[in-house]
Design a protein around this motif. Structure first.
Motif, short mmCIF file in Angstrom:
data_model
loop_
_atom_site.label_atom_id
_atom_site.label_comp_id
_atom_site.label_asym_id
_atom_site.label_seq_id
_atom_site.Cartn_x
_atom_site.Cartn_y
_atom_site.Cartn_z
N GLY C 52 12.62 9.44 3.13
CA GLY C 52 12.76 9.18 1.69
C GLY C 52 11.50 8.65 1.04
N ASN C 205 17.83 8.52 3.52
CA ASN C 205 17.58 9.72 2.75
C ASN C 205 18.40 10.90 3.32
OD1 ASN C 205 15.45 12.29 3.03
ND2 ASN C 205 15.67 11.44 0.97
N THR C 208 16.73 12.56 6.31
CA THR C 208 16.82 11.69 7.49
C THR C 208 18.19 11.89 8.15
OG1 THR C 208 15.59 10.08 6.17
CG2 THR C 208 16.45 9.33 8.28
C1 LIG Z 1 10.68 3.99 -7.12
C2 LIG Z 1 11.25 4.51 -5.86
C3 LIG Z 1 11.95 5.70 -5.85
C4 LIG Z 1 12.51 6.18 -4.69
N1 LIG Z 1 13.19 7.35 -4.73
C5 LIG Z 1 13.76 7.81 -3.60
C6 LIG Z 1 14.54 8.98 -3.63
O1 LIG Z 1 14.68 9.63 -4.66
N2 LIG Z 1 15.11 9.39 -2.49
C7 LIG Z 1 14.97 8.70 -1.33
O2 LIG Z 1 15.53 9.11 -0.33
N3 LIG Z 1 14.26 7.58 -1.28
C8 LIG Z 1 13.65 7.10 -2.38
N4 LIG Z 1 12.95 5.94 -2.33
C9 LIG Z 1 12.87 5.23 -1.04
C10 LIG Z 1 14.08 4.35 -0.86
O3 LIG Z 1 13.84 3.08 -1.44
C11 LIG Z 1 14.40 4.09 0.60
O4 LIG Z 1 13.28 3.65 1.23
C12 LIG Z 1 14.92 5.30 1.30
O5 LIG Z 1 16.00 5.85 0.63
C13 LIG Z 1 15.33 4.95 2.68
O6 LIG Z 1 15.74 6.10 3.37
P1 LIG Z 1 14.92 6.64 4.60
O7 LIG Z 1 14.62 5.47 5.48
O8 LIG Z 1 15.83 7.61 5.23
O9 LIG Z 1 13.69 7.24 4.07
C14 LIG Z 1 12.36 5.47 -3.49
C15 LIG Z 1 11.64 4.28 -3.49
C16 LIG Z 1 11.09 3.80 -4.66
C17 LIG Z 1 10.36 2.52 -4.64
#
Ligand SMILES: Cc1cc2nc3c(=O)[nH]c(=O)nc-3n(C[C@H](O)[C@H](O)[C@H](O)COP(=O)(O)O)c2cc1C
Ligand code: SF4
Ligand code: FES
Lengths: 219, 831, 417
Positions: C52, C205, C208
């Protein structure tokens, strides 16, 4: 929004720093309270009429979550579908069924881009003007669509941030249906399809697009 | 949830060793080492920190990113720097960012001189400005409500005001609109922000974005003085600070006392100071001349009063004291009546007497809980009262316990409560059936007695009785019952009071520290007046009175029958505050003389007073009062008395001297005399009471035994009467007293719009049946008396019941409280 | 090597029937036959890092959830709003059951009984498809109580957002899902301890979670053989902007970026050259044509001063003005800032105003200093990383293309005066 004629926004010094330009007036900039109104507490269902269908939708949404507050976006979306926008009346109805204050609902509705607290045209046409699409001509496309639909209450054409379809840029979402890549001339066809109530630019709908990864296609 | 235990840890801030309780936020910990970390959004009273403004960034060794001092709990051995280059740059950045859209109109800003943004810019800003673009522009100032002006350009979006609305008062009317740099504070669709506690946001705002309409442009900080005292507009007795300029109260601020108000005020307390300085204020003695009251000299007024009292010696005079009476005044007047004139008919309760034993038992120290205890109680039962109307600040404390400490909340009331939404159990009973409801809960707790029968007598659903009992059983031992004086009033007051004691006994309240009862008296100093002996059944300190006297309803009847001739009213307006207005009108009309201490022309004095002494306002008074939880508090005069107003004590002393029986002291000696006469006050001085107050049984454990001999139950009780049958087309009558139903509110220009109007609250099904619609004008008729009202439909009102307001300036439901059964008929008003 | 995209265009793959025919839900059966700890161990071996944006190791996050009987939650982050990112969209639309299966397994591992898919409101087609797939899965006994006769219960709700990028940030997402404004929360507490409705919550995500069944099927060690040591496995890369074949490509992490941009996506249109590229969505500092031979993986991108982020490559060619790109980027973050914290709310706003001045010829090269300084004042001082997400790329553009900015300023001034 034009600054000419507004207090302090003199057209003379145009080009230089103008007090009320660069979007310095934000929506709601002059919104006062009407002291003749009563405070907006949780509306009483005894005095707030809610259409049965809408009420059922909101209650169903509330039932899907451990905490009813979670249903506020689905509820506002449903009310918007019913009323065309999140009008004060729509907000009152959501608030009454969800046992929230209308202010709660309005703070949510104004936070999110897809909820409208001002009346808008019937059909949403969101044109992505973010980085990828704009490099491919999205701004001209938006302009064309705005010209074509100017003054037409059937349309709510607006620039939108990245819609997650840069692979079909420049693109638009028409009532939720993604189409692209669009040429300038597609603008005309698009508005015609909407007017006629047809499927929009069928050939260019994202739903029909194969994956770009050719190896994957073969797998 | 019980209070957390404190465990001290030591950390280093800017090289200084500081110790503070574990879990303290860095910002607060730093203060102990005299290190100031600047903050905007942080306000612990508002709950968990939000970390929005970023003003408080500091360096914590071992953590690469700067941390917000407002949200970082201290740990043992932590090493913190607030003066490094990095921290300075971050602070300057935040100040610069905050100022880019701030209008810098400080010269014309009301906050100037007491503005955290000014102070922090001076202390932590870079002192330069690099922003040359147009600032965000809003029209300003705008009215947010009749009492609050909003200047959105000055707003730094610290979230304090909206957090207050959402998480403290929970009225959720004030919210942020839009997002990002378009965010602004506002209400729904242009509705004004009108809620019982709205004014607190003015004090919370760290800039000049929210200002008080009543204080705007009245003074600069260097023109004013602050005078600490106590608000006497309701029994909550919040600690306040009067802002005074040229002997006029210009503003009322909270004077944070965790034991009393937690730093909040209701809007009545905040804005009704205006009534002190209105033209309607009586500032000279008045005497009756035919139909009219005319100004008179003090000499003449005192002479008339002395005459009337002299004639009524030996039992023909009666006295009532109202809530703004101090302990000293009440004590003096009861001496004058009892010792001087041999007239034992005195009362400070409106709804009838309780036997002395019961007065003592209900006031017994072992059975009392405190406001601060409400916050940490395992469960709170709100019983036959509505805190937001009866003692508003208590409502906030209950909410705080529920929201922050997991307190379980049960509401047992007739009228739907503002606290219902956060309650874990709600028990509705028929108006006036509190006794049966309490008996039913007790039966459910003990498993003995006829639960269903009692529930039926209470007009309550047995299931909700059981749920309430279960909540009380399961929550834990620290239980608090907040109950309203109305519960123990009326014909069966004694039975109801004993039923409450039985419930307390069943729950073991007297054995558990922090558990107990908290009564919300009907008048501001209700508890103090009783302790001073202003009761027909009790002398000072709940002593056996020389002779017992008539209670207020009996006084009214005796006046009406001509058995009594003179009535002495000390801050008391029976036509507004006492049940059965019809009877009181007859009583007052028949009285030979009515002597009143009053500050405005209430209906009582305007039509019936013979002599009116111009009364002090609470901002002018010196003396003591008693908070509902037993805390003696001290009033200190903030301003000089206007016109010819004289102190009540002075007038009483003068009368006593003219009557020639006893001598009454004034000033500090009056307090000393009171303390000498109330055994459990023994030794208390004004200095000791000071600015925070003292509870007598906490300062002197021995004194706690003073009331201990009163039996606390359990008692044998007879059965409560069965619920009355309603005739066709009749509804049960319930009444309540709104926070806004007071003359101070009506007289204050800023609050006049809130002055309670008469509505008849109805369940929509009843309205349908009666063919009435929302907003329709009706007359509510009970036993021949009637008042005009408008229909207000409320889904939460139990079917079969109609609620009307008491204490309104016109059409008060007091007129309908004229005997039993209390059933009301609604007649469509002629159009 | 295709895992996530294997057979992705198979007609009807979005239905349970075809999915099962392709071997779907076998991984779930396998996982349910294992102990929770064993499945976690496989995830651990796989080295799978979050797709993500933050790249946090998935098994670690799952193991942070406290044990014990309390309400715990799994939330799939399908907000996908990072400009340039559209991979989750294709996965959900074409293979919804792949995600659902991954979620059921992840919930099993983390001891979670309630799950939500937070999908951005604009993805109506995908949300409808997910709704239908969840219903099918429920009807087939993959969701609900005692899944496939095991001791695992799971409910799943598809929750549609209403348009706000910040809701992709995991704590803002939780607030939004709780019915509040999508404002990020202070961390700590982290969602694993106190997330949705105050309960321990695992947020991952779409990609993931959709990878999880493949890891279970092939074994964590086998999966780890794909990619590089610190960036294991395959990744779907969204390529867009100035390329001939924009779209999603599944690659093995560690391939040279050039292979993705110029090979798979066909490079810039005829006659144009690559000026700059965002390796990980609009939040990543830009790289230039000089960086095309870098390996496309988490560690190499970080070493190059940028990041892999969501794995979305936006290509900017030499026909495009970098000032325009900067302005679009800044406007996006200004619009999407939640407005809660000062540096982001005011910093994004100020940056846009400065860029507008630059664009309008109302600036001097000295303003570039100011702009760089404002970006520095944002970085590291915000409540969440949205502020940094603007400041870093803008800072990188000013730094790497200073000459072009200056030239633009001079040219615009000439026109203006
Ligand atoms: C401003 C911002 C927008 C984000 N947008 C997304 C998003 O659209 N999709 C996503 O999966 N993670 C996004 N993230 C990351 C999430 O905060 C988070 O780290 C993530 O969903 C964790 O999933 P993962 O460990 O599987 O990557 C974003 C983070 C920030 C700071
Ligand atoms: S960095 Fe931006 S998006 Fe994140 S909390 Fe601050 S204002 Fe909101
Ligand atoms: S005081 Fe710490 S962020 Fe505002």
């Amino acid at each position: 929004m034009s600054a000419a004629g507004e207090p302090g926004g003199d057209g003379q010094a145009a080009g230089r720093i103008r007090r009320f330009q660069h979007g310095s007036r934000v929506p709601g900039w002059d919104r006062a309270s009407d002291l003749s109104k009563d405070p907006a507490e949780v509306p009483d269902l005894a005095t707030t009429a809610v259409p049965d269908e809408l009420r059922a939708q909101i209650e169903a949404a509330m039932a899907r979550y451990p905490d009813r507050h979670s249903a506020v976006i689905p509820a506002l979306t449903a009310a918007q579908r019913h009323h065309g926008w999140c009008s004060p009346e729509a907000i009152d109805q959501v608030a009454a069924v969800m046992r929230l204050t209308p202010a709660y609902c309005v703070s949510i509705a104004t936070f999110y881009d897809m909820l409208y607290t001002e009346p808008v045209g019937k059909h949403d046409v969101y044109v992505c003007t973010n980085i990828s699409c704009s490099m491919l001509g999205a701004d001209a496309l938006l302009e064309r669509l705005l010209e074509l639909t100017a003054g037409d209450s059937d349309f709510n054409v607006r620039a939108f941030e990245c819609l997650g379809a840069c692979d079909i840029g420049p693109m638009a979402s028409v009532d939720g249906v993604y189409v692209g890549p669009l040429e300038l001339d597609d603008a005309q066809l698009l508005t015609e399809d909407v007017k006629a109530g047809r499927a929009v630019l069928e050939e260019k709908q994202l739903a029909r697009r194969p994956v770009a990864d050719e190896e994957a296609r073969a797998s | 949830m019980p209070r957390p235990e404190q465990h001290m840890v030591t950390l280093t801030i800017d090289g200084r060793e500081v110790s503070a309780p574990e879990g303290t936020m860095l910002v607060d910990g730093a203060k102990r080492g005299d290190v100031e970390i600047p903050v905007f959004c942080y306000e612990p009273k508002l709950g968990q920190p939000v970390g929005a403004c970023r003003m408080c960034l500091v360096e914590v060794e071992g953590i690469p990113k700067l941390q917000t001092g407002c949200s970082t709990p201290i740990k043992d051995g932590m090493v913190v720097h607030t003066q490094t280059q990095r921290v300075r740059e971050a602070q300057q950045s935040v100040v610069e960012f905050l100022l880019i859209n701030h209008p810098l109109d400080c010269p014309v800003c009301d906050k100037g001189g007491e503005c955290p943004l000014q102070d922090i810019t001076f202390g932590w800003g870079a002192g330069r400005s690099r922003f040359i673009e147009p600032k965000r522009h809003f029209r300003k100032p705008l009215e947010l409500s009749p009492t609050i002006a909003i200047d959105r350009e000055r707003c730094i979006l610290c979230y304090r005001c909206v957090r207050f609305s959402q998480e403290i008062s929970e009225d959720y009317q004030l919210v942020l609109h839009e997002r990002a740099d378009h965010s602004y504070v506002g209400t729904f669709d242009g509705h004004p922000y009108v809620a019982p506690f709205s004014g607190n946001i003015i004090e919370l705002c760290p800039v000049g974005a929210l200002t008080s309409s009543t204080y705007r442009f009245r003074a600069r900080p260097w023109d004013i003085e602050q005078a600490g005292s106590v608000c006497l507009l309701c029994p909550a007795q919040c600690n306040v600070s009067f802002t005074v300029r040229d002997e006029l109260v210009q503003r009322v601020l909270a004077r944070d006392n965790e034991e009393v108000d937690d730093g909040w005020l209701c809007d009545k307390g905040r804005f009704a100071y205006q009534a002190i300085h209105v033209d309607e204020r009586i500032t000279e003695p008045l005497v009756r001349d035919g139909d009219a009251l005319r100004p008179a000299s003090w000499e003449r007024a005192l002479e008339l009063a002395t005459d009337a009292l002299n004639k009524a010696r030996g039992g023909k005079a009666a006295a009532l004291a109202g809530g703004q009476t101090t302990n000293e005044e009440a004590f003096a007047l009861q001496r004058l009546m009892r010792e001087g004139l041999a007239c034992p008919d005195i009362d400070s309760r409106a709804g009838g007497r309780l036997e002395l034993e019961l007065e003592r038992a209900l006031a017994a120290p072992s059975l009392q809980t405190t406001v601060a205890d409400l916050e940490f109680a395992h469960a709170v039962l709100v019983l036959d009262c509505e805190p937001v109307d009866d003692a508003p600040i208590i409502d906030l404390r209950i909410r705080k316990g529920v929201r922050r400490h997991g307190t379980k909340l049960a509401i047992a009331s007739s009228r739907p409560s503002a606290l219902d939404a956060g309650a874990h159990a709600v028990l509705r009973f028929a108006p006036g059936a509190a006794e049966a409801a309490v008996r039913a809960i007790t039966a459910a707790l003990s498993g003995e007695g006829d639960l269903n029968g009692l529930a039926a007598a209470a007009g309550a659903d047995p299931e909700s009785v059981r749920a309430t009992a279960k909540l009380l059983t399961d929550a834990g031992s620290e239980l608090a019952i907040v109950w309203g004086e109305r519960l123990a009033s009326g014909a069966r007051a004694g039975q109801a009071g004993r039923a409450l004691l039985n419930l307390a006994a069943r729950l073991g309240l007297s054995d558990v520290e922090h558990a107990g009862l908290l009564e919300l008296p009907a008048s501001s100093n209700g508890r103090g007046l009783r302790e001073a002996g202003f009761l027909p059944t009790a002398g000072p300190g709940y002593s056996e009175p020389g002779a017992s006297g008539r209670d207020a309803p009996a006084i009214a009847a005796a006046l009406a029958d001509g058995e009594l001739s003179t009535l002495y009213l000390l801050h008391c307006d029976p036509l507004r505050t006492h049940p059965d207005r019809g009877l009181w009108e007859r009583a007052l009309a028949k009285a030979g003389a009515v002597i009143a201490h009053e500050s405005s022309l209430s209906a009582t004095v305007a039509e019936h007073a013979t002599v009116v002494f111009p009364a002090e306002s609470y901002a002018e008074k010196e003396g003591t009062v008693v908070h509902p939880d037993g805390r003696l508090q001290r009033l200190r005069s903030a301003i000089a008395r206007p016109g010819e107003v004289s102190s009540e004590l002075q007038v009483l002393a003068e009368l006593a001297s003219r009557l020639g029986d006893i001598e009454l002291p004034t000033g500090a000696p009056a307090t000393a005399e009171l303390v000498g006469a109330v055994p459990f006050y023994a030794g208390i001085t004004l200095e000791e009471i000071g600015g925070r107050g003292v509870r007598w049984w906490q300062r002197d454990a021995a004194a706690a035994d003073a009331l201990a001999e009163a039996p606390l139950g359990p008692f044998e009780l007879d059965n409560p009467p069965a619920a009355a049958q309603l005739a066709d087309g009749e509804l049960r009558l319930g009444t309540y007293r709104s926070l806004w139903a007071s003359s101070e509110v009506e007289l204050s220009p800023a609050l006049a719009f809130l002055g309670a109007k008469q509505h008849v609250e109805l369940n929509p099904d009843d309205a349908d049946r009666l063919g009435l619609v929302d907003g329709e004008a009706v007359r509510a008729v009970v036993n021949g008396s009637s008042v005009a009202a408008r229909v207000a439909l409320r889904a939460a009102v139990p079917a079969g019941t109609a609620f009307l307001a008491e204490g309104t300036a016109a059409d008060s439901a007091n007129a309908l409280l004229n005997g039993a059964p209390r059933s009301v008929r609604l007649e469509r008003a002629p159009r | 090597m295709k895992l996530l995209f294997k057979g992705i265009d198979e007609p009807g793959l979005n239905t349970l029937e075809v999915y099962q025919r392709q071997g779907g839900y076998q991984a779930l059966r396998k996982a349910l036959a294992m102990q929770r700890g064993e499945v976690l161990h496989e995830l651990d071996l796989s080295g799978l890092r979050g797709r993500g944006g933050a790249g946090f190791q998935m098994s670690k996050k799952a193991s942070f959830l406290p044990k014990g009987a309390m309400d715990k939650y799994l939330v799939c982050n399908a907000d996908e709003s990072e400009p340039g990112t559209f991979k989750d969209r294709e996965l959900m639309q074409k293979n919804p059951h792949g995600l659902i299966e991954g979620m059921i397994i992840a919930a099993y591992v983390a001891g979670v009984n309630r799950s939500f898919i937070f999908i951005r409101g604009e993805y109506e087609l995908q949300a409808d498809i997910l709704d239908a797939a969840v219903e099918e899965a429920r009807a087939a006994g993959y969701l609900g109580d005692a899944i496939l006769g095991s001791d695992h219960d799971l409910t799943m709700v598809v929750h549609r957002g209403a348009g706000a990028y910040i809701c992709g940030e995991e704590t803002a997402l939780l607030d939004s899902l709780e019915g509040k404004r999508g404002n990020p929360r202070l961390k700590p507490p982290f969602p694993a301890n106190q997330g949705l409705y105050q309960g321990p919550t695992l947020v991952n995500n779409v990609e993931t979670l959709a990878t999880v069944p493949h890891i279970v099927s092939m074994g964590g060690a086998e999966y780890a053989k794909l990619g590089t040591e610190a960036s294991t496995g395959t990744k779907i890369v969204s390529v867009s902007g100035c390329v001939q074949r924009p779209g999603n490509y599944e690659i093995e992490l560690g391939v040279p970026a050039r292979e993705i941009i110029c090979g798979l996506a066909g490079g810039p249109p005829e006659g144009r050259a690559i000026k700059a590229w965002f390796p990980g969505g609009s939040s990543s500092p830009v790289l230039t044509a000089d960086d095309l031979d870098l390996a496309y993986d988490f560690e190499t991108m970080a070493k190059a001063g940028s990041m892999l982020g969501s794995g979305s490559v936006i290509v900017v060619d030499d026909s495009i003005s970098i000032v325009d790109v900067a302005l679009k980027t800044a406007k996006f973050y200004r619009h999407e800032s939640c407005g809660k914290c000062t540096p982001c709310r005011e910093g994004t706003n100020w940056t846009v105003k400065m860029l507008e001045r630059i664009d309008a010829g109302d600036a001097t090269p000295m303003d570039l200093e100011l702009m760089a300084s404002v970006q520095e004042q944002i970085i590291g001082n915000c409540l969440c990383v949205l502020g940094d997400s603007m400041a870093m790329p803008i800072g990188s553009m000013v730094k790497k293309f200073r000459g072009e900015f200056e030239a633009h300023i001079e040219a615009a001034r000439a026109v203006h005066v």
